[in-house]
Design an enzyme around this catalytic site. Structure first.
Site, PDB file in Angstrom:
ATOM      1  CG  PHE A 140     -65.951 100.117 -19.377  1.00  0.00           C
ATOM      2  CD1 PHE A 140     -66.104 100.147 -20.889  1.00  0.00           C
ATOM      3  CD2 PHE A 140     -64.844 100.507 -18.852  1.00  0.00           C
ATOM      4  CE1 PHE A 140     -64.816 100.359 -21.549  1.00  0.00           C
ATOM      5  CE2 PHE A 140     -64.016 100.901 -19.456  1.00  0.00           C
ATOM      6  CZ  PHE A 140     -63.679 100.850 -20.795  1.00  0.00           C
ATOM      7  CG  ASP A 225     -64.566  95.931 -13.074  1.00  0.00           C
ATOM      8  OD1 ASP A 225     -63.724  96.940 -12.185  1.00  0.00           O
ATOM      9  OD2 ASP A 225     -64.588  96.323 -14.200  1.00  0.00           O
ATOM     10  CE  LYS A 254     -61.651 104.483 -14.548  1.00  0.00           C
ATOM     11  NZ  LYS A 254     -62.358 103.526 -15.152  1.00  0.00           N
TER      12      LYS A 254
HETATM   13  C1  LIG Z   1     -62.235 102.305 -16.180  1.00  0.00           C
HETATM   14  C2  LIG Z   1     -62.702 100.983 -15.868  1.00  0.00           C
HETATM   15  C3  LIG Z   1     -61.837  99.952 -16.364  1.00  0.00           C
HETATM   16  C4  LIG Z   1     -60.937  99.946 -17.164  1.00  0.00           C
HETATM   17  O1  LIG Z   1     -59.560 100.404 -16.721  1.00  0.00           O
HETATM   18  P1  LIG Z   1     -58.408 100.816 -17.720  1.00  0.00           P
HETATM   19  O2  LIG Z   1     -57.470 101.476 -16.523  1.00  0.00           O
HETATM   20  O3  LIG Z   1     -58.678 101.950 -18.583  1.00  0.00           O
HETATM   21  O4  LIG Z   1     -58.041  99.592 -18.327  1.00  0.00           O
HETATM   22  C5  LIG Z   1     -62.430  98.673 -15.986  1.00  0.00           C
HETATM   23  N1  LIG Z   1     -63.502  98.553 -15.261  1.00  0.00           N
HETATM   24  C6  LIG Z   1     -64.266  99.798 -14.614  1.00  0.00           C
HETATM   25  C7  LIG Z   1     -65.431  99.546 -14.019  1.00  0.00           C
HETATM   26  C8  LIG Z   1     -64.063 100.938 -15.098  1.00  0.00           C
HETATM   27  O5  LIG Z   1     -64.549 102.062 -14.545  1.00  0.00           O
END
Ligand SMILES: *Cc1c(COP(=O)(O)O)cnc(C)c1O
Length: 404
Positions: A140, A225, A254
């Protein structure tokens, strides 16, 4: 002051776009790892706003930083730079592999920047056909059209017309599946050093190392990521530090803002230089308020005591969840790392994670799911031990209500 007329969960259905299905509970106040709703019912927060509230609610260091900056200057745009952004960037550079930082406002935006940078770098350095991006099933990376297409669930990117191209998906923890896709046309591999949304899946030994080697062989960039795993969540400032593999680009969001929207893309000078003046940007990226708060987050989290505390608190969760499982036999596995923990429901409870979340909410503890069969815990990194113990006692009541 604006007029405050009464609102309720029904108001959501009246006036909000229906892309979310929020809980009936509307939180109005939080302190540390406790939250109160409109009816003044108290909850223990094991969800952390989806791994965001890294220092709980209204942490004095963050409130102080926000108050102080809010009385100085709120916004200048990137036509000018600002002191909090420069200080935060300097701290991120000093504490990581990176030489350069780009700020944005959300995880998706930092990943969008990372992917655009990787494409620019590859096209500039190696030629216009080096554009393939390899990512992973169940990964994700956010909801912009590029990032959601790089993400590993086609259901999230289907239905919006033609997708950004030259993106392929391999199987997480399967190096052979990456080898089958990679070539000198590969521009980058994007990977989570522990899959969060995909179900709290840790990399197997050697997997991330193997990706690094494949990228080196094929002159491709390795992008981590760390939107969910970063900012201390796994017990190091960034997960790559513990794995011992250095990426070319890393994204953080986050927990970085502790609840204030901010994200960062970190990289090296050599790669960064391909985002020349005018190639990319964001009105709010590097906003002084956000950067002042994130600076306080980094100052607070990046200490041996807090990071050691993450590991100790993780053990409290694991022991507590195992004790619950010994009594009620609901989990097949407790997995994850640091304070990103997944309790995997066993055969009997497949697809029921949301039922456990709802039952826990009724007992006064907020949890998360990661897919249909994993209950996820992503609390504050400084949650008091008493709150873990009390929250697990409430969670046990929820388990009892379902496991009969
Ligand atoms: C939550 C998340 C995202 C997206 O972040 P947003 O602030 O909602 O755009 C991207 N990568 C990972 C691994 C995430 O957990």
């Amino acid at each position: 002051m604006s007029e405050h007329f009464p609102v309720s969960r029904d108001t959501f259905d009246d006036v909000m776009v229906p892309n979310y299905a929020p809980s009936a509970v509307i939180p109005v106040r939080g302190q540390g790892s406790r939250v109160w709703d409109q009816q003044n019912k108290e909850y223990i927060d094991f969800a952390g706003g989806i791994a965001v509230s890294s220092l709980g609610h209204c942490h004095p260091a963050l409130v102080g930083a926000l108050k102080e900056q809010s009385e100085k200057i709120w916004h200048v745009s990137n036509v000018m730079t600002n002191e909090p952004a420069l200080r935060l960037a300097k701290k991120l550079v000093d504490t990581t592999f990176a030489d350069k930082v780009y700020f944005a406002n959300s995880g998706a935006e930092s990943n969008e920047a990372a992917l655009k940078l990787a494409r620019r770098w590859a096209i500039d350095v190696h030629g216009s056909d080096k554009t393939q991006i390899i990512a992973f099933e169940q990964g994700f990376h956010g909801r912009t059209f590029f990032t959601v297409t790089v993400g590993g669930q086609a259901a999230y990117s289907d239905g919006f017309g033609p997708k950004p191209g030259d993106i392929d998906h391999a199987e997480y923890n399967n190096l052979e599946s990456v080898k089958a896709l990679i070539s000198d046309k590969t521009c980058a591999i994007m990977v989570e050093p522990l899959q969060g949304e995909g179900g709290i899946v840790s990399p197997t030994a050697g997997f991330i190392q193997g990706l690094r080697e494949l990228c080196n062989e094929h002159n491709a960039l390795l992008i981590f990521d760390e939107v969910q795993t970063g900012a201390g969540r796994l017990g190091e400032l960034y997960a790559y530090m513990d794995i011992g593999v250095t990426p070319d680009i890393l994204t953080s969001a986050k927990g970085l803002g502790g609840g204030f929207p901010i994200s960062a893309m970190l990289t090296t000078t050599d790669i960064a230089k391909h985002l020349k003046v005018g190639t990319h940007g964001s009105t709010y990226g590097g906003n002084p308020l956000a950067c002042a708060v994130a600076e306080a987050v980094i100052d607070t989290i990046n200490t041996p005591e807090i990071l050691a505390g993450v590991k100790a608190k993780a053990q409290l969760y694991i022991d507590g969840l195992n004790a619950i499982n010994t009594k009620y036999n609901v989990f097949s596995e407790i997995r994850g790392k640091g304070l990103l923990i997944g309790a995997v429901l066993n055969e009997k409870y497949q697809g029921k994670a949301k039922d456990f979340l709802d039952a826990a909410m009724a007992e006064g503890v907020m949890t998360l799911v990661a897919g249909a069969s994993v209950i996820r815990f992503a609390p504050s990194l400084v949650i008091p031990d008493e709150d873990i113990i009390e929250g697990l006692a409430r969670f046990e009541k929820a388990v009892v209500s379902l496991a009969s």
